[in-house]
Design a protein around this motif. Sequence first.
Motif, short mmCIF file in Angstrom:
data_model
loop_
_atom_site.label_atom_id
_atom_site.label_comp_id
_atom_site.label_asym_id
_atom_site.label_seq_id
_atom_site.Cartn_x
_atom_site.Cartn_y
_atom_site.Cartn_z
N ALA A 47 0.89 -1.37 0.07
CA ALA A 47 -0.15 0.15 0.09
C ALA A 47 0.81 1.39 -0.03
N GLU A 48 2.10 1.13 0.66
CA GLU A 48 2.91 2.26 0.85
C GLU A 48 3.67 2.56 -0.22
N ALA A 49 4.18 1.44 -0.99
CA ALA A 49 4.78 1.33 -2.16
C ALA A 49 3.99 2.08 -3.31
N LEU A 50 2.78 1.67 -3.48
CA LEU A 50 1.74 2.17 -4.23
C LEU A 50 1.53 3.72 -4.11
N SER A 51 1.36 3.96 -2.99
CA SER A 51 1.17 5.32 -2.75
C SER A 51 2.33 6.24 -3.16
N ALA A 52 3.86 5.90 -3.14
CA ALA A 52 4.69 6.49 -3.76
C ALA A 52 4.46 6.58 -5.45
N VAL A 53 3.91 5.47 -5.84
CA VAL A 53 3.86 5.47 -7.31
C VAL A 53 2.67 6.59 -7.76
N PHE A 54 1.54 6.56 -7.11
CA PHE A 54 0.36 7.40 -7.33
C PHE A 54 0.95 8.66 -7.17
N LYS A 55 1.61 9.16 -6.22
CA LYS A 55 2.01 10.52 -5.89
C LYS A 55 2.79 10.95 -7.22
N LEU A 56 3.82 10.18 -7.64
CA LEU A 56 4.61 10.68 -8.64
C LEU A 56 3.71 10.78 -9.89
N GLN A 57 2.52 9.78 -10.02
CA GLN A 57 1.77 10.02 -11.09
C GLN A 57 1.13 11.44 -10.97
N LYS A 58 0.37 11.73 -9.80
CA LYS A 58 -0.49 12.93 -9.64
C LYS A 58 0.61 13.99 -9.76
N ALA A 59 1.86 13.99 -9.37
CA ALA A 59 2.70 15.27 -9.77
C ALA A 59 2.72 15.38 -11.13
N ALA A 60 3.24 14.32 -11.84
CA ALA A 60 3.52 14.37 -13.23
C ALA A 60 2.02 15.02 -14.11
N ASN A 61 0.99 14.42 -13.78
CA ASN A 61 -0.20 14.87 -14.43
C ASN A 61 -0.13 16.52 -13.97
N THR A 62 0.05 16.94 -12.91
CA THR A 62 -0.05 18.29 -12.57
C THR A 62 1.00 19.35 -13.50
N ALA A 63 2.18 18.81 -13.61
CA ALA A 63 2.96 19.08 -14.26
C ALA A 63 2.83 19.39 -15.85
N LEU A 64 2.07 18.39 -16.23
CA LEU A 64 1.75 18.47 -17.81
C LEU A 64 0.56 19.22 -17.75
N ALA A 65 -0.31 19.41 -16.98
CA ALA A 65 -1.55 20.20 -17.19
C ALA A 65 -1.08 21.58 -17.47
N ALA A 66 -0.09 21.90 -16.41
CA ALA A 66 0.42 23.32 -16.13
C ALA A 66 1.66 23.51 -17.38
N LYS A 67 1.92 22.48 -18.43
CA LYS A 67 2.90 22.65 -19.42
C LYS A 67 4.21 23.10 -18.92
N ALA A 68 4.43 22.54 -17.78
CA ALA A 68 5.76 23.05 -17.11
C ALA A 68 6.76 22.00 -17.36
N TRP A 69 6.69 20.86 -18.12
CA TRP A 69 7.74 19.99 -18.09
C TRP A 69 8.03 19.79 -19.86
N GLN A 70 9.20 19.67 -20.31
CA GLN A 70 9.46 19.03 -21.65
C GLN A 70 10.07 17.80 -21.69
N LEU A 71 10.54 17.41 -22.76
CA LEU A 71 10.85 15.80 -22.97
C LEU A 71 11.82 15.36 -21.84
N ASP A 72 12.89 16.17 -21.56
CA ASP A 72 13.75 15.64 -20.58
C ASP A 72 13.30 15.12 -19.25
N ALA A 73 12.31 16.10 -18.75
CA ALA A 73 11.38 15.72 -17.74
C ALA A 73 10.73 14.25 -17.85
N GLY A 74 10.14 14.43 -19.07
CA GLY A 74 9.51 13.15 -19.19
C GLY A 74 10.17 11.87 -19.07
N LYS A 75 11.60 11.88 -19.66
CA LYS A 75 12.13 10.83 -19.68
C LYS A 75 12.69 10.40 -18.38
N VAL A 76 12.82 11.43 -17.52
CA VAL A 76 13.31 11.13 -15.95
C VAL A 76 12.23 10.19 -15.45
#
Length: 466
Positions: free
Chosen positions: A364-393
């Motif tokens: 449960a804790e391990a998946l929570s780390a995964v979901f947190k990163l997913q959420k942060a990435a979705n937020t960054a994408l919605a704000a158009k804050a990331w380009q490809l290098d960030a995506g690759k990381v």
Amino acid sequence: MRFYNTLGRRFEEFKPLNDGYAGMYTCGPTVYNYAHIGNFRAYLFEDLLRRSLEFHNYKVKQVMNLTDVDDKTIRDSRAANLSLNDFTKKYKEAFFEDLATLRIEKAEVYPEATTHIAEMIEMIRTLFEKGYAYKSEDGSVYFSINKFKDYGQLAKIDRSQQRDGVRISTDEYEKDSVGDFALWKAWDEKDGDVKWDSPWGPGRPGWHIECSAMSQKYLGKTFDLHTGGIDNMFPHHEDEIAQSEAANECKFVNYWLHCEHLTVDNKKMSKSLGNFYTLRDLMAKGYTGAEVRWALMGTHYRSKLNFNLSLLDQARVNLRSFASLFSRLKGLDNGDAGKADAENLSAKALQDFGDALGDDLNIAEALSAVFKLQKAANTALAAKAWQLDAGKVVLETFRKFNTVLGSLDMDAEEESIPAEIMELAEKRQAARKAKDFAMADALRDELKSKGYVIEDTPAGMKVKKI
Ligand code: AMP
Ligand code: ZN
């Protein structure tokens, strides 16, 4: 890492016998039928354990036996009018297919009971020499539990209640019939042509001796980890300990891990209750191996998991949301905007993920780390804050998660569209161009009824599956 050791019922830091290596024995299937998903919950827990050890940089040697001779395989091969080997072959093959469907990493060794009879006879001979084994009137050989003072240490059996001289010939039995168990079963008519010669006459091994003899052969007299479903704890694992420790006069296994049952309406999923799904049943309903894997792995192994199909629907939603994120990360414009942010988020997520798995496989804790990163990435994408290098990381981080989770499709290509659908789409474009809107709409509806939509993008028409 630390694990909850059933032996002693407490958390213990994992200290392997050899630094950096983990030896692990996992009781495998009895190949008399298709395994059901309750069985696969156990094998998925073992896969999670194995992959978590690997995530923590251990080199794992896993041994999983195939029980291809026992009461049930003999009974059912005779009912099917097939030789034992012909009968079990089909289910061995099916088992390996199912493991692949569920993306379960292969064990290093899959020893079969029928090809290790000599090792079992050898161990029984040692038990005789040391005074733990005796022959009964019918020619079978039993283990005398009174001779082994630590009998009951794993299942916590109250020896004071025990009746002396009770003998059990079946492979499986309940705690209240605890007694001397069979090491070697003398042949009788019910066995048909299934028999091997031994110093005690023709017969076949009991189920428990199989795992003692084969674990010793491939992992040594003492090894690190032994696992199975909780129902294996007694009598199977208790009897394994008795045999191995009596024969070898040393500790058998340092860490015992047992997973709880997959249940249906809060009853254990089992063949005998008939309340089971095979993996194949679920495939026939349109679910995928990745979805079943995700659903069965998402609950901590020491908690019961009550199964219903909505778990698989939820898994589908989760996995699709990851796939959508991956495709958007891959499609970012060139540039390094947001890269440092992505690196920081990733480092934290990986640390939390590894720590959680190291804490008795806290999924449960391990998946929570995964979901947190997913959420942060979705937020960054919605704000158009990331380009490809960030995506690759971030994609690389998900790849690392997936070395354990195994259900994510990191490299899925966009689905190819059948030619017939492309043709309809082209016709619709042509109709639109010709301003035949009635025709264009009719074609759009036809496509929709076949499960596709057309999107008009600046780069032209795009056909997508709904
Ligand atoms: P068997 O083929 O019955 O020896 O079972 C193979 C493995 O599946 C063993 O580790 C069992 O403990 C495990 N198992 C059987 N039924 C279930 C269940 N409903 N939930 C979880 N594990 C199970
Ligand atoms: Zn076993």
